[in-house]
Each structure stands twice: as structure tokens, then as C-alpha cells.
Design an enzyme around this catalytic site. Structure first.
Site, PDB file in Angstrom:
ATOM      1  CD  GLU A  34      -2.154   1.369   2.902  1.00 34.02           C
ATOM      2  OE1 GLU A  34      -2.405   2.506   3.323  1.00 34.02           O
ATOM      3  OE2 GLU A  34      -2.228   0.345   3.601  1.00 34.02           O
ATOM      4  CG  ASP A  38      -0.019   7.069  -1.174  1.00 34.05           C
ATOM      5  OD1 ASP A  38      -1.174   7.500  -1.322  1.00 34.05           O
ATOM      6  OD2 ASP A  38       0.928   7.800  -0.813  1.00 34.05           O
ATOM      7  CG  ASP A 107      -5.693   1.353   3.076  1.00 30.25           C
ATOM      8  OD1 ASP A 107      -5.547   2.493   2.598  1.00 30.25           O
ATOM      9  OD2 ASP A 107      -5.878   1.147   4.289  1.00 30.25           O
ATOM     10  CD  GLU A 110      -3.308   4.154  -1.673  1.00 28.01           C
ATOM     11  OE1 GLU A 110      -3.478   5.376  -1.860  1.00 28.01           O
ATOM     12  OE2 GLU A 110      -3.020   3.677  -0.552  1.00 28.01           O
TER      13      GLU A 110
END
Length: 220
Positions: A34, A38, A107, A110
Site C-alpha cells: 500500500e 500510494d 488501501d 493501492e
């Protein structure tokens, strides 16, 4: 073994399994992925916006990127991919509907981006991921409007022309406490104009009235 998911054929299915594993289900889970995902999503979107809006300033680009990568936007893409149905969650999260929660879906999306990147590289990852965002990007307002509510845009329009600021007046309030309705007017001195808006809060009604005023003055 190759597994196809979300438009990508994984050469290393273990990466996909990790991306879809919430920490409540044990290790290896998707939190490290994650973190990487991101950064990748922000870079993909920043580059796409930079190319899409060659004359937009930094502020508009920043606001647009924030709109596209916010939790609810990522969760909507995750739902489009039916990500929730494939998540591995602990019993507690399953019981409380974690597979439908925006934070968990965002989450996981990502993490999935990072898994694709580690599996196939930057270019292949971007080619898979950017189309997911195409509908959201197409729905963005013009650069000067993105990320700004109607009251802010109306105030800026008037100030730029040194016109008096709008006056908002509560016209009517009705309904029970749990279902109130507010009607508000927005009055401009220059140009002479009055519009109305209605909403479940006074602020929402003011925003609607401001949007109506903007529609009239921008179309004039």
C-alpha cells in the site's frame, strides 16, 4: 502459474495474494505494498494531469490530483474491479463488512498497483492503472473550478471584478429534526441577481443557490 486480475496477468501470483490480504488475515499482508502503491498512483495521476492540462497552474493540478486519489475515489475504482469480493480478511473484519469499507478498499487498490509494478515494471503498471481513472478524470470540472465549492468560486468571481460579495438569506426552514429542509436565497448587487437553493442543511442550500448564481453569470 499465471493469474489474471484487474487487467493484468501476474507472473508472480504471490504478489497478488499479498495485495489482497488485509493485516487482520495475517502475514504477509498488504500494508507495505500500500505504501508503494500510494506513491505510484500519485505519480501516474500527476503526470496524466500535467499532460491533460498544459496551462493549469500548480494549485489546480494539486487540487485535481487530490480529488482523484482521495479515499472515496480509490474505493469507487476498487468496487468497479470487484476487489472486495477477493479480499482476505480476518473474521472480525468480515463480520463488520470490511470488504465494503472505503478505507480497506482504497488501501487494497493501492497495494494492487504496487503488486502490478513489482510484477511487470513501471510502464506496464501505468498502462493498466491509468484507464481505471479515466472516467473520474473525464468528469473533472475545468481547472479553475476543480476542488472549489460553489460559494468559493462565486466569491472569487465577484472579487476579481471588485463587485460586492453575495448575501445569503434563510427564507424557510421546515421538517423534523432528523429531516430538516432549508431554503436560502443568494443576492448579488452587481450583476443584479437573486437565486435560491434548497438542502438538508443551511450550508447545502447556500451552495446550491451559489451554483445557480454561477450558472447564470457564467452563461451571460
Amino acid at each position: 502459474m499465471v493469474r489474471v486480475f484487474a487487467g493484468h496477468a501476474f507472473a508472480t501470483p504471490e504478489l497478488l495474494a499479498q495485495a489482497l490480504t488485509h493485516r487482520s488475515a495475517g502475514s504477509p499482508h498488504n500494508e507495505r505494498l500500500e505504501f508503494l502503491g500510494d506513491a505510484l498512483v500519485n505519480q501516474f495521476i500527476a503526470e496524466a494531469l500535467y499532460r491533460r492540462w498544459p496551462k493549469a497552474d500548480e494549485g489546480a493540478l494539486t487540487r485535481a490530483r487530490a480529488e482523484l486519489v482521495r479515499e472515496s475515489a480509490l474505493a469507487s475504482i476498487a468496487r468497479m474491479l470487484d476487489l472486495g469480493a477477493h479480499l482476505r480478511l480476518g473474521p472480525g473484519e468480515m463480520k463488520t463488512g470490511g470488504q465494503r469499507r472505503d478505507s480497506i478498499l482504497a488501501d487494497a487498490l493501492e497495494a494492487l498497483v504496487a503488486a502490478i509494478y513489482l510484477d511487470a515494471g513501471f510502464e506496464a503498471c501505468r498502462a493498466v492503472v491509468l484507464p481505471w481513472f479515466a472516467p473520474l478524470m473525464a468528469a473533472l470540472p475545468p481547472p479553475h473550478k476543480v476542488g472549489k465549492d460553489a460559494k468559493t468560486r462565486l466569491q472569487e468571481w465577484l472579487q476579481a471584478r471588485q463587485h460586492p460579495l453575495p448575501v445569503y438569506t434563510l427564507l424557510h426552514e421546515s421538517g423534523e429534526d432528523h429531516a430538516r429542509t432549508f431554503r436560502v436565497s443568494c443576492t448579488l448587487a452587481v450583476p443584479a441577481l437573486q437565486t435560491e437553493g434548497e438542502g438538508s442543511s443551511r450550508r447545502a442550500a447556500e451552495q446550491q443557490a451559489a451554483e445557480a448564481a454561477l450558472s447564470q453569470i457564467e452563461d451571460a
